[in-house]
Write a protein that holds these residues in place. Structure first.
Motif, PDB file in Angstrom:
ATOM      1  N   GLN A  59       0.833  -1.206   0.000  1.00 51.98           N
ATOM      2  CA  GLN A  59       0.000   0.000   0.000  1.00 51.98           C
ATOM      3  C   GLN A  59       0.868   1.257   0.000  1.00 51.98           C
ATOM      4  N   ASP A  60       1.964   1.229   0.772  1.00 54.67           N
ATOM      5  CA  ASP A  60       2.903   2.359   0.763  1.00 54.67           C
ATOM      6  C   ASP A  60       3.503   2.555  -0.624  1.00 54.67           C
ATOM      7  N   ILE A  61       3.926   1.461  -1.247  1.00 54.09           N
ATOM      8  CA  ILE A  61       4.509   1.529  -2.596  1.00 54.09           C
ATOM      9  C   ILE A  61       3.506   2.125  -3.567  1.00 54.09           C
ATOM     10  N   ASN A  62       2.266   1.663  -3.522  1.00 51.84           N
ATOM     11  CA  ASN A  62       1.219   2.184  -4.416  1.00 51.84           C
ATOM     12  C   ASN A  62       0.983   3.677  -4.199  1.00 51.84           C
ATOM     13  N   ARG A  63       0.964   4.083  -2.923  1.00 53.50           N
ATOM     14  CA  ARG A  63       0.752   5.494  -2.597  1.00 53.50           C
ATOM     15  C   ARG A  63       1.911   6.341  -3.129  1.00 53.50           C
ATOM     16  N   TYR A  64       3.149   5.880  -2.932  1.00 47.94           N
ATOM     17  CA  TYR A  64       4.313   6.630  -3.424  1.00 47.94           C
ATOM     18  C   TYR A  64       4.335   6.695  -4.949  1.00 47.94           C
ATOM     19  N   GLN A  65       3.929   5.609  -5.601  1.00 44.46           N
ATOM     20  CA  GLN A  65       3.889   5.619  -7.068  1.00 44.46           C
ATOM     21  C   GLN A  65       2.883   6.652  -7.572  1.00 44.46           C
ATOM     22  N   LYS A  66       1.734   6.726  -6.909  1.00 40.90           N
ATOM     23  CA  LYS A  66       0.718   7.704  -7.297  1.00 40.90           C
ATOM     24  C   LYS A  66       1.234   9.129  -7.060  1.00 40.90           C
ATOM     25  N   GLN A  67       1.877   9.366  -5.917  1.00 43.11           N
ATOM     26  CA  GLN A  67       2.427  10.687  -5.617  1.00 43.11           C
ATOM     27  C   GLN A  67       3.510  11.070  -6.629  1.00 43.11           C
ATOM     28  N   LEU A  68       4.326  10.096  -7.007  1.00 39.11           N
ATOM     29  CA  LEU A  68       5.392  10.349  -7.977  1.00 39.11           C
ATOM     30  C   LEU A  68       4.804  10.694  -9.340  1.00 39.11           C
ATOM     31  N   LEU A  69       3.763  10.007  -9.721  1.00 39.60           N
ATOM     32  CA  LEU A  69       3.088  10.302 -10.985  1.00 39.60           C
ATOM     33  C   LEU A  69       2.544  11.735 -10.987  1.00 39.60           C
ATOM     34  N   GLU A  70       1.901  12.138  -9.898  1.00 38.22           N
ATOM     35  CA  GLU A  70       1.356  13.493  -9.787  1.00 38.22           C
ATOM     36  C   GLU A  70       2.466  14.541  -9.794  1.00 38.22           C
ATOM     37  N   ALA A  71       3.548  14.277  -9.084  1.00 38.14           N
ATOM     38  CA  ALA A  71       4.668  15.225  -9.042  1.00 38.14           C
ATOM     39  C   ALA A  71       5.298  15.369 -10.422  1.00 38.14           C
ATOM     40  N   ASN A  72       5.412  14.274 -11.159  1.00 34.80           N
ATOM     41  CA  ASN A  72       5.949  14.349 -12.517  1.00 34.80           C
ATOM     42  C   ASN A  72       5.010  15.107 -13.458  1.00 34.80           C
TER      43      ASN A  72
END
Length: 156
Positions: A59-72
């Motif tokens: 769940q942490d990995i999924n959350r970080y991936q989503k945040q990274l996508l938004e930041a990019n």
């Protein structure tokens, strides 16, 4: 703030780029740490405990991936407005510095309030509630945000 608003816009864009790149670095580091935790987590004799731990890490990995996508996406938005910040336009759009009778807004990405010289300028996303109100406005137009009536005095 100086009278050279194009230099101010460039400075604001640089601030936004730096903060966005810093955010991307922090998220990427947290993602890497979570992935390392996932591979380091060895199965114990208590199977349910192991599965719960693995699920929480995922769940942490999924959350970080989503945040990274938004930041990019934010970074790409900033890179897209970079060439237009020197252009004058009579209509507020991404890359515009808008002066109202309440304050200054730079339409770029959601950063918040920053100080440039003696002025506080809000770096806002065009998708934010106030950004949506500002997009398309011309000098002299009025709008209401948070029960405060504002008039557009200048667009740079």
């Amino acid at each position: 703030m100086t009278n050279n608003y194009f230099d101010t816009k460039h400075e604001l864009l640089e601030i936004a780029l730096k903060r966005t790149n810093d955010r991307i670095s922090m998220i990427a580091s947290a993602l890497e740490t979570a992935r390392d935790s996932s591979t380091d987590d060895t199965k114990s004799s208590a199977g349910d405990k192991y599965e719960t731990s693995r699920e929480m890490i995922q769940q942490d990995i999924n959350r970080y991936q989503k945040q990274l996508l938004e930041a990019n996406k934010d970074l790409q938005q900033l890179l897209n407005i970079q060439p237009v910040i020197r252009n004058e336009t009579p209509i507020a759009r991404a890359g515009s510095l808008v002066q109202t009778d309440v304050g200054f807004y730079f339409i770029a990405t959601s950063i918040g309030a920053v100080k440039v010289g003696d002025s506080t300028i809000f770096i806002i996303s065009p998708l934010s509630p106030i950004g949506q109100l500002l997009i398309g406005k011309k000098i002299g137009d009025s709008f209401v945000f948070n029960a405060v009536n504002q008039k557009v005095n200048a667009i740079y």
